[in-house]
Structure formats: C-alpha cells, structure tokens
Scaffold this motif. Sequence first.
Motif, mmCIF file in Angstrom:
data_model
loop_
_atom_site.group_PDB
_atom_site.id
_atom_site.type_symbol
_atom_site.label_atom_id
_atom_site.label_comp_id
_atom_site.label_asym_id
_atom_site.label_seq_id
_atom_site.Cartn_x
_atom_site.Cartn_y
_atom_site.Cartn_z
ATOM 1 N N ARG A 1 27.755 -17.000 10.589
ATOM 2 C CA ARG A 1 28.835 -16.011 10.714
ATOM 3 C C ARG A 1 28.265 -14.597 10.728
ATOM 4 N NH1 ARG A 1 33.320 -17.692 6.312
ATOM 5 N NH2 ARG A 1 34.666 -16.407 7.614
ATOM 6 N N ALA A 2 27.104 -14.433 11.326
ATOM 7 C CA ALA A 2 26.449 -13.127 11.378
ATOM 8 C C ALA A 2 27.116 -12.232 12.425
ATOM 9 C CB ALA A 2 24.971 -13.281 11.693
ATOM 10 N N GLN A 3 27.189 -10.932 12.106
ATOM 11 C CA GLN A 3 27.771 -9.965 13.033
ATOM 12 C C GLN A 3 26.658 -9.392 13.903
ATOM 13 O OE1 GLN A 3 31.061 -9.713 12.793
ATOM 14 N NE2 GLN A 3 31.342 -8.368 14.550
ATOM 15 N N ASN A 4 26.760 -9.569 15.230
ATOM 16 C CA ASN A 4 25.736 -9.089 16.142
ATOM 17 C C ASN A 4 26.093 -7.705 16.687
ATOM 18 O OD1 ASN A 4 23.682 -11.593 17.171
ATOM 19 N ND2 ASN A 4 25.487 -12.158 16.003
ATOM 20 N N TYR A 5 25.122 -7.046 17.354
ATOM 21 C CA TYR A 5 25.329 -5.652 17.760
ATOM 22 C C TYR A 5 26.445 -5.480 18.786
ATOM 23 C CZ TYR A 5 22.332 -6.668 21.865
ATOM 24 O OH TYR A 5 21.798 -7.191 23.020
ATOM 25 N N ASP A 6 26.817 -6.549 19.493
ATOM 26 C CA ASP A 6 27.907 -6.452 20.468
ATOM 27 C C ASP A 6 29.265 -6.755 19.852
ATOM 28 O OD1 ASP A 6 27.565 -9.120 19.987
ATOM 29 O OD2 ASP A 6 27.211 -9.704 22.077
ATOM 30 N N GLY A 7 29.319 -6.884 18.523
ATOM 31 C CA GLY A 7 30.573 -7.121 17.835
ATOM 32 C C GLY A 7 30.992 -8.572 17.772
ATOM 33 N N VAL A 8 30.196 -9.474 18.320
ATOM 34 C CA VAL A 8 30.519 -10.899 18.335
ATOM 35 C C VAL A 8 29.830 -11.593 17.167
ATOM 36 C CG1 VAL A 8 30.388 -13.040 19.663
ATOM 37 C CG2 VAL A 8 30.793 -10.867 20.835
ATOM 38 N N GLN A 9 30.559 -12.515 16.519
ATOM 39 C CA GLN A 9 30.006 -13.265 15.404
ATOM 40 C C GLN A 9 29.285 -14.506 15.942
ATOM 41 O OE1 GLN A 9 32.509 -15.248 12.163
ATOM 42 N NE2 GLN A 9 32.177 -13.199 11.329
ATOM 43 N N ARG A 10 27.997 -14.640 15.574
ATOM 44 C CA ARG A 10 27.181 -15.754 16.048
ATOM 45 C C ARG A 10 26.316 -16.297 14.911
ATOM 46 N NH1 ARG A 10 26.393 -11.926 20.145
ATOM 47 N NH2 ARG A 10 27.146 -12.509 22.224
ATOM 48 N N ARG A 11 25.591 -17.370 15.243
ATOM 49 C CA ARG A 11 24.620 -17.918 14.304
ATOM 50 C C ARG A 11 23.296 -17.187 14.492
ATOM 51 N NH1 ARG A 11 20.873 -22.482 14.406
ATOM 52 N NH2 ARG A 11 20.567 -23.258 12.281
ATOM 53 N N ASN A 12 22.816 -16.556 13.425
ATOM 54 C CA ASN A 12 21.528 -15.878 13.423
ATOM 55 C C ASN A 12 20.558 -16.624 12.516
ATOM 56 O OD1 ASN A 12 22.769 -13.972 14.989
ATOM 57 N ND2 ASN A 12 22.323 -12.236 13.657
ATOM 58 N N THR A 13 19.304 -16.707 12.929
ATOM 59 C CA THR A 13 18.278 -17.358 12.112
ATOM 60 C C THR A 13 17.028 -16.489 12.064
ATOM 61 O OG1 THR A 13 17.350 -18.586 13.983
ATOM 62 C CG2 THR A 13 19.114 -19.659 12.741
ATOM 63 N N GLY A 14 16.218 -16.712 11.052
ATOM 64 C CA GLY A 14 14.969 -15.963 10.932
ATOM 65 C C GLY A 14 14.139 -16.467 9.780
ATOM 66 N N TRP A 15 12.966 -15.898 9.640
ATOM 67 C CA TRP A 15 12.089 -16.245 8.528
ATOM 68 C C TRP A 15 11.327 -15.009 8.083
ATOM 69 C CZ3 TRP A 15 6.789 -15.597 9.097
ATOM 70 C CH2 TRP A 15 6.318 -15.468 10.404
ATOM 71 N N GLY A 16 10.801 -15.065 6.880
ATOM 72 C CA GLY A 16 10.089 -13.905 6.366
ATOM 73 C C GLY A 16 9.171 -14.257 5.221
ATOM 74 N N ALA A 17 8.425 -13.258 4.767
ATOM 75 C CA ALA A 17 7.499 -13.420 3.649
ATOM 76 C C ALA A 17 7.461 -12.134 2.841
ATOM 77 C CB ALA A 17 6.099 -13.769 4.147
ATOM 78 N N SER A 18 7.255 -12.265 1.552
ATOM 79 C CA SER A 18 7.152 -11.127 0.648
ATOM 80 C C SER A 18 6.001 -11.376 -0.309
ATOM 81 C CB SER A 18 8.462 -10.944 -0.133
ATOM 82 O OG SER A 18 8.344 -9.916 -1.101
ATOM 83 N N ALA A 19 5.096 -10.411 -0.436
ATOM 84 C CA ALA A 19 3.922 -10.573 -1.286
ATOM 85 C C ALA A 19 3.684 -9.314 -2.111
ATOM 86 C CB ALA A 19 2.680 -10.876 -0.447
ATOM 87 N N ASP A 20 3.316 -9.500 -3.350
ATOM 88 C CA ASP A 20 2.854 -8.401 -4.198
ATOM 89 C C ASP A 20 1.631 -8.864 -4.956
ATOM 90 O OD1 ASP A 20 3.817 -9.350 -7.063
ATOM 91 O OD2 ASP A 20 5.536 -9.612 -5.745
ATOM 92 N N GLN A 21 0.647 -7.982 -5.076
ATOM 93 C CA GLN A 21 -0.606 -8.364 -5.724
ATOM 94 C C GLN A 21 -1.210 -7.167 -6.458
ATOM 95 O OE1 GLN A 21 -2.400 -11.511 -5.864
ATOM 96 N NE2 GLN A 21 -3.301 -10.238 -7.472
ATOM 97 N N LYS A 22 -1.530 -7.368 -7.709
ATOM 98 C CA LYS A 22 -2.242 -6.353 -8.466
ATOM 99 C C LYS A 22 -3.723 -6.447 -8.073
ATOM 100 C CE LYS A 22 -1.395 -4.519 -13.115
ATOM 101 N NZ LYS A 22 -0.378 -3.572 -12.680
ATOM 102 N N VAL A 23 -4.279 -5.411 -7.480
ATOM 103 C CA VAL A 23 -5.676 -5.441 -7.052
ATOM 104 C C VAL A 23 -6.565 -4.636 -7.989
ATOM 105 C CG1 VAL A 23 -5.069 -5.812 -4.638
ATOM 106 C CG2 VAL A 23 -5.303 -3.475 -5.493
ATOM 107 N N HIS A 24 -5.956 -3.913 -8.883
ATOM 108 C CA HIS A 24 -6.656 -3.137 -9.900
ATOM 109 C C HIS A 24 -5.700 -3.032 -11.074
ATOM 110 C CE1 HIS A 24 -8.241 0.501 -11.957
ATOM 111 N NE2 HIS A 24 -9.411 0.079 -11.508
ATOM 112 N N GLU A 25 -6.217 -2.754 -12.249
ATOM 113 C CA GLU A 25 -5.344 -2.648 -13.418
ATOM 114 C C GLU A 25 -4.222 -1.645 -13.209
ATOM 115 O OE1 GLU A 25 -7.621 -1.804 -16.874
ATOM 116 O OE2 GLU A 25 -8.548 -3.792 -16.968
ATOM 117 N N ASN A 26 -4.458 -0.649 -12.345
ATOM 118 C CA ASN A 26 -3.467 0.408 -12.146
ATOM 119 C C ASN A 26 -2.838 0.413 -10.749
ATOM 120 O OD1 ASN A 26 -4.170 1.400 -14.752
ATOM 121 N ND2 ASN A 26 -5.913 2.484 -13.841
#
Length: 405
Positions: free
Chosen positions: A256-281
């Motif tokens: 039920r995603a709203q697309n830029y043309d105002g029409v409701q369609r099925r949208n799909t996607g994928w993603g990634a999120s990463a956080d890493q301490k590389v130094h104490e600060n």
Amino acid sequence: IKPLETQVDAVKGPATKLAEALDGVKVEGSITTVAQRVAGTGTAAGVDQSRTNYRGDLNVTMPVGSMGDNEGSFFTHLRFGQGTGVGLRSTYTSTPNTTAFQKASGADDSFAILAQAWYQLKMPLNYAGRKEDARDHVYLTVGKIDPFVFFDQNAAADDESAKFMNNAFVHNPLLDSGGDIGADRYGFQPGAILKYENSSEKGGEWALSVGAFSSGTGANFSGANRSSFVIAQAEMNTRFNHLPGTLRAYAWSNNRAQNYDGVQRRNTGWGASADQKVHENLTLFGRYGNHSQGFVRFDRALTVGGELEGTAWGRSADSMGLAFGSLRTSGDFRRDSLTVDGDGNGTADFGFQASGSEKQTELYYRVKVNGNIELSPNFQWIRNPGGNTTAPTVKVFGLRAKLGF
C-alpha cells in the motif's frame, strides 16, 4: 503503644503497596528545542526563513505480570510539541529537522498524542535451572509501534534529539524520507514483531526479526487494519580490535505504498545498517538502501559518517558528528519529473528535469553542559536538491538544546 502501632501500620500499608506497584517501573523524558535558519534560495517560499520548535517525549516502561518463566512488559510513549521547522524547496530529504513535531490540528494545539503503546512478552529458551541463565530468547511485541525502534537501528545515527537531524541520516531514506514504511503522519503504526535472539557467544550475539504492520490509512486507524508493510531483519554483533559494533541487513515489502504519481502500489526494497567502534573515541556508521519495485523519486541511498568523542581535547562528554549522503534519482522519475502530478492538482509537482543524485552533508558538535542538558550547533549542506542540478545549494544553520532525565 498498641493504638500507636496500629496507626503506623495503617500509614505504612498504602506506602508499601505503592512502592510494590512502582517496582520495576522506568520513566524517561526529554524536551528538545531547535532553532534553524535558511536563506531564501533554499526555501519553498523563496524568502529567508528562521524557525524554532520544541518537542517533548515521555516514555514509561513497566512490568506486566508473568506467564510461568515468560515475562511481560508494557511500554507507552507520549509526544507533544509545536513548530514544523523550516520549509525547504523540493528535496529528496524530507526534512532537515526530524525533531519537528506538531499536531495536525495546528500550531495552537500542543496537546500530547499517544505515540506508542505496546506489550512485549519475553520468552527464555534452552536453559536448565534459572531462567536468568537462558542464552536464547524469543520476543513477541504487539501494539502501536515505531518500527525504527526494532529495525534499521544504528548506534551512531538514529537519535535526532542528540545526533544527526537530517532525516536522510536518522533512518534509511528509502523507508522514511521516501515513505515506503507507510506510517501515519507522526511516524507510528499498529503491528506485531517476532524476534529470536541468540546470545550464547559473548560478543557474537545475533538475532532474527520479522514485523508486520498496517500502512497507509491503516496506520492511523482510518482504513482497513491489515498487515500491508512487512519487514524482516538479520543482525549480528561484530568486533574490531575488541571494540563493539553491529551489522544489520533487512528487506521489506509494502503493498500500500504511495508512489510519486499518486497511485498506491506494492513497493519492495532491501537495505543494510552498520555501526562500528574503530577507536575508543570514534564510531563509524554506514547505511545503504536499494529499491527493487515501485515508482519512487530516488531508488538508491548511501549514507556514511561517524561520531568522535571529545576526549582528545579534554571534553570527554562532548561529541562531534559528520555525515555524508547521496540519494540517486530513479530512472522512472528522470523520465517523468517534468510532467508528474503526484498531488492531483493538474500541475507538475517539480517542473524541472530531475537527474543525478541529491547529496547531503551534516556537521554537529554536542556540548554536554551537565548531566541533563546538551547544546548542539548544527550545519547542513544539500547539493542538487531533489535531483535539480540547476538549483542553488541549500545551507541550513541550527542550534539544538536538549533537557533529559
């Protein structure tokens, strides 16, 4: 003495019952105020604009009984505020101030809304003896939820009241700024989440989660309350030179995603999120999003950055954050941007040929005044806003103050 003891017991009784009732209850609250200024070349109105806003949040977590070894808890979140923030010209960045909050009834209405209210059941698995020794757990969460509390989390970039304020950095832009998540106008929606967590190896903990939420009109309870937005996530803790980090990967579908043309369609996607301490600060972060299906203004999103603690200059409680982002114009929107009428008023919404990528930069410095008060000067720079390569760069100057307890 006997009558005196009776009176003391009578006074002590209600106080003891109250203390027992409040045992395990956790209360957190904050008020965040932001002042921002942007030149007329970057505003929708074409004139210099200065705006202030405030937002208050009150969170209460309490234990709600148990079922054998399974523990229940209830979380509720109240939010109030005034001020919608500065109004930028057409951009893929939905807002440079994610703290802005105002009820739909208008600026004169500062009453609170029930932002979240959910019940969570924690179920220990595979243990002998005490449930506290369990290394595996299943969590079931049901209610009105902010999905970003459970998905796409990031230690360096998911709290607009203390870290980055541009919405492109707070969450995956395809889900939030792009609208694929389908939440109500305040960012919340009813749903259910099932999570399995394995902590058998210290430092190598991992988890699997799946959530189903109502989106569109179902998110604000004005339409069919069916599960239209589904997201699944795998996460694991990482180590770099014995320093902690987390990697998350997820995929979603919203029919039920709203697309830029105002029409409701099925949208799909994928993603990634990463956080890493590389130094104490120093903590680094990165997010990537890829849109697989649907007509969206931008279909690729990459944000990277980090936060540096102030130990090196004798201010260990202070922090400095810097982030860069790029949101790529989709092929469909390149083709349609000159003519698309997404709001149905008969005129093109953008009126220019969108191309390339919108790029964002944000810099902040957070000063810890004391244990409860923080001040954060903030600067944002948005190039090629909305994929318009002829538009001037947008520069936003701001100051944020937060009082928390």
